[in-house]
Design an enzyme around this catalytic site. Structure first.
Site, PDB file in Angstrom:
ATOM      1  N   CYS A  24       0.855  -1.186   0.000  1.00  0.00           N
ATOM      2  CA  CYS A  24       0.000   0.000   0.000  1.00  0.00           C
ATOM      3  C   CYS A  24       0.892   1.238   0.000  1.00  0.00           C
ATOM      4  O   CYS A  24       2.104   1.151   0.191  1.00  0.00           O
ATOM      5  CB  CYS A  24      -0.937   0.019   1.205  1.00  0.00           C
ATOM      6  SG  CYS A  24      -0.093   0.196   2.781  1.00  0.00           S
ATOM      7  N   CYS A  27       3.153   1.851   2.944  1.00  0.00           N
ATOM      8  CA  CYS A  27       4.452   1.169   2.941  1.00  0.00           C
ATOM      9  C   CYS A  27       5.514   2.057   2.296  1.00  0.00           C
ATOM     10  O   CYS A  27       6.635   2.161   2.802  1.00  0.00           O
ATOM     11  CB  CYS A  27       4.348  -0.151   2.181  1.00  0.00           C
ATOM     12  SG  CYS A  27       3.192  -1.348   2.892  1.00  0.00           S
ATOM     13  N   ASP A 445       1.772  20.547 -27.551  1.00  0.00           N
ATOM     14  CA  ASP A 445       2.672  19.960 -28.535  1.00  0.00           C
ATOM     15  C   ASP A 445       2.076  20.187 -29.919  1.00  0.00           C
ATOM     16  O   ASP A 445       0.850  20.276 -30.062  1.00  0.00           O
ATOM     17  CB  ASP A 445       2.831  18.462 -28.259  1.00  0.00           C
ATOM     18  CG  ASP A 445       3.653  17.772 -29.330  1.00  0.00           C
ATOM     19  OD1 ASP A 445       4.801  18.186 -29.540  1.00  0.00           O
ATOM     20  OD2 ASP A 445       3.129  16.841 -29.953  1.00  0.00           O
TER      21      ASP A 445
END
Length: 752
Positions: A24, A27, A445
């Site tokens: 998760c 962590c 772009d």
């Protein structure tokens, strides 16, 4: 106006670790905190890719950093080949695992919700073996479906850390153990149920198995959608890594060809590139000529003519001739690997809402445990007995379970995605939503976003007795044998005017100049002005002036000569999309500053910008230059939206505060962007911003309810005013409210 940039800054050298054992985002936070405690170290852990990116001073080795990760309860190893590590990342195993656990939890929850409540409140309904029926339904959910929460809670306990998983795990286990104690170890009441539903509920036995199953199912639902979003976040890097060649044909000292894995290629080694092959790594051409499609790395709309002595970039594609290249850089030093690092580093940040939730949860969970313990102690001291004290404490744990918090963001995103699909817009995560609040600059772009990315004939000027259609018929016949993008545009236009084209004989391709051949007995040359000069063909001044005029307009020009006489010129260009001008005008009306950047030359860029109403243009940019431009704008306080479609846009899309990718673009751009414009229409960009605003308001409302509900409900439960069954129902209602509020996005109306 042309904006000039200085040289692109170098990508800093960093240590990268492949981290295992994370389940998760908490962590990743735990590992970051551990690594950042090392003197001079700045670490960021990308949960989506399982990679820790670390800036470390001299004297701090990868092995030392791996030891720190191991001490935190996880595993780590240094990454040697970054592209290979990213491409090998797991795909959907976690999502499938969560889906299986969720299915089991849901299948057990519904019968448990009926039977557990009935047996607890109505003792007369209990049948022989009713305890075993409830236990058989509950244990698969508690022991298997909820196992990820138990594992993460245990891992946190080993390092004295708590998380939402700790709260879920303790709540589920407490409800289960207390229920088993009630069913098997203490005699249950057998008399008639009190009159009235509420009286029966208040007097019910302490059987809360449906609460354990319901909490597990609701939280798993949120984690399932979170896992799907997380896997999407890592797909940008995997798509980039897939560009690299896996094998390469090298030349031995006696000029024999040998096929080897790309990992065995070393600097200074010669390798062969045939037409259609990907150039294995950055290098210098020592022999051969070819037309190279460099759009993936530079954004050039036209293939580049490469000859001996010129540099080539790994990840680009040779279209025509055979090249022999000497490897200049390999592995992590190539430009492709640098692009991968740029995208990975740009994705390591967290949304502000998520950071706030992390900080709140780090304080919230310990407070809940303290309140539950205090509740149990207070009721026990007051002489209310273990059952009453445990019931109140369990009600605190159950009512505090963060089901609504877990659903607040993913459900809103799910509904917004469905509504967006109807509008041609796809929002990928809360990072996009937060970025829309104060964006003030849009960077477009050119190739594939503003223009069609396919060359088209835009002008034909004839000199002499030939007509436009006759010139295109002859030129198209010659160009059918060529693979160049300009040749394809001429052939395509010729076939639109003529059903068939006569065959070409004695065809000869002239790299960098053009082509020639014989069509119906006539010698036809199609190419640049230099080609005709080399063939000593006089070009009328009217055509020469027109060549210069068309080139100043940003168009590519070829001349057509028949039997030694220049008879016409053909101008081709990357044409602007029909909706581009309207879309730019809408962006201006929203009060946004609009810029355009491209790898093309300044004349082409300025021509397109003038046509669609953009005043600020940046031309001849490589991918790192695009990233530098966006970073420079951000340094000056601007919030930047980037809209692109190419592989070379991936790093820029990830760097921008809000990245939007045209859905018809490449997988890399789509994976790196925060918002996908599914329809090939720039007008969808304004729809995306408005939908993002509506979704952000919904998520804020969801989070306010989820946190507010917990803050208000916990004291009520602690005072003994909530039976755990009622607490479970209140928790379920909180989740229902969040889902219902998210569903309102289906009816949101957007202007435009």
């Amino acid at each position: 106006m042309i904006i000039e940039l200085g040289p692109a800054s170098d990508v800093p050298t960093r240590i990268s670790l492949a981290v295992t054992g994370m389940s998760c985002a908490a962590c990743a936070n735990r590992i970051e905190r551990r690594l950042n405690k090392v003197d001079g170290v700045t670490a960021s852990v990308n949960y989506a890719t399982g990679v820790a990116t670390i800036d470390a001073p001299d004297g701090v080795s990868p092995e030392q950093l791996c030891a720190e990760v191991d001490a935190a309860g996880y595993g780590a190893s240094p990454i040697i080949d970054y592209a290979e590590a990213i491409s090998a990342a797991p795909e959907d195993a976690e999502v499938r695992n969560l889906l299986r656990r969720l299915a089991v939890a849901l299948l057990a929850f519904f019968p448990l919700a009926d039977l557990s409540v009935m047996f607890a409140t109505l003792p007369s309904t209990r049948i022989t073996g009713w305890q075993f029926i409830l236990t058989a339904l509950a244990l698969p959910v508690v022991l298997w479906s909820a196992a990820p929460f138990h594992r993460r809670a245990l891992a946190g306990a080993k390092v004295c850390a708590t998380s939402m998983d700790t709260l879920v795990s303790v709540g589920v286990l407490t409800a289960t153990l207390w229920s088993l104690d009630t069913m098997y170890l203490h005699p249950s009441r057998t008399g008639p149920a009190p009159e009235g539903v509420w009286a029966a509920i208040w007097a019910s036995d302490a059987i809360y198995l449906e609460v354990a199953a319901g909490v597990t199912a609701f939280v798993l639902t949120g984690r399932y959608f979170e896992a799907k979003a997380k896997r999407s976040a890592g797909s940008a890097l995997r798509a980039l890594a897939a560009l690299g060649a896996r094998e390469v044909t090298v030349l031995t000292r006696d000029d024999r060809e040998m096929r080897i894995p790309i990992a065995e290629l070393v600097e200074g080694q010669r390798f062969v590139v045939r037409p259609g092959e990907t150039i294995a790594t950055d290098g210098l051409v020592i022999s051969g000529e070819s037309s190279v499609d460099a759009s993936a790395m530079t954004g050039e709309s036209l293939p580049v003519d490469i000859t001996t002595g010129m540099a080539v970039i790994g990840g680009t594609t040779a279209l025509t001739g055979r090249l022999i290249v000497e490897a200049a850089t390999v592995g992590a030093d190539t430009k492709l690997s640098g692009m991968i690092r740029l995208v990975e580093q740009a994705q390591t940040g967290k949304a502000r809402m998520q950071r706030v939730a992390d900080r709140v949860s780090s304080v919230f969970v310990p407070i809940v445990f303290l309140v539950a313990a205090a509740t149990f102690g207070a009721w026990w001291i007051c002489g209310n007995g273990g059952d009453r004290a445990a019931s109140a404490a369990l009600a605190v744990l159950v009512v505090a379970c963060p089901c609504a918090l877990g659903l607040a963001i993913p459900t809103a995103l799910l509904v917004a995605s469905g509504r967006g699909a109807q509008l041609g817009v796809f929002i990928k995560g809360h990072r996009a939503l937060e970025a829309t609040r104060d964006v003030d600059t849009v960077v477009l772009d050119k190739t594939g976003t503003v223009t069609h990315a396919a060359m088209s004939v835009v002008a034909v000027t004839v000199e002499g007795r030939y007509t436009d259609t006759e010139v295109l018929r002859l030129a198209g016949s010659v160009e059918t044998a060529s693979e160049h993008a300009v040749a394809a545009a001429i052939t395509r236009r010729a076939l639109q005017l003529h059903d068939t084209l006569p065959p070409v004989e004695s065809f000869e391709a002239l790299p960098g100049l053009g082509a020639r051949g014989t069509v119906e007995g006539a010698r036809v040359s199609v190419g640049r002005l230099r080609l005709l000069h080399q063939q000593r063909i006089d070009v009328p001044q009217t055509l020469v002036r027109e060549v210069h005029r068309q080139e100043r307009a940003g168009r590519t020009v070829v001349l057509v000569a028949v039997n030694g006489s220049a008879v016409a010129l053909v101008a081709v260009a990357d044409t602007v999309k029909d909706t581009a001008t309207t879309a730019v005008a809408r962006l201006h009306r929203l009060g946004l500053r609009v810029l355009m950047f491209t790898g093309d030359n300044p004349y082409v860029a300025q021509s397109v910008a003038d046509e669609i109403g953009i005043d600020e243009v940046v031309a001849e940019l490589l991918p790192e230059g695009k990233v530098e431009l966006i970073a420079r704008l951000q340094e000056h306080g601007h919030r930047v939206v980037m809209i692109g479609d190419g592989i070379n846009d991936g790093a820029a899309l990830a760097t921008a505060d809000l990245g939007m990718a045209i859905g018809a673009g490449t997988d890399v751009a789509i994976a790196a962007a925060d918002v996908i414009l599914v329809r090939d229409d720039l007008a969808a960009a304004t729809d995306a911003i408005e939908l993002a605003h509506a979704t952000l308001r919904t998520i804020k409302g969801n989070l306010l309810w989820a946190f507010g509900y917990n803050v208000l409900a916990i004291p009520v439960a602690a005072l003994g005013l909530l039976n755990p069954l009622i607490a479970g129902a209140a928790m379920a209602f909180s989740s229902f409210f969040v889902v219902s509020n998210s569903l309102r996005l289906r009816r949101v109306r957007l202007g435009g």
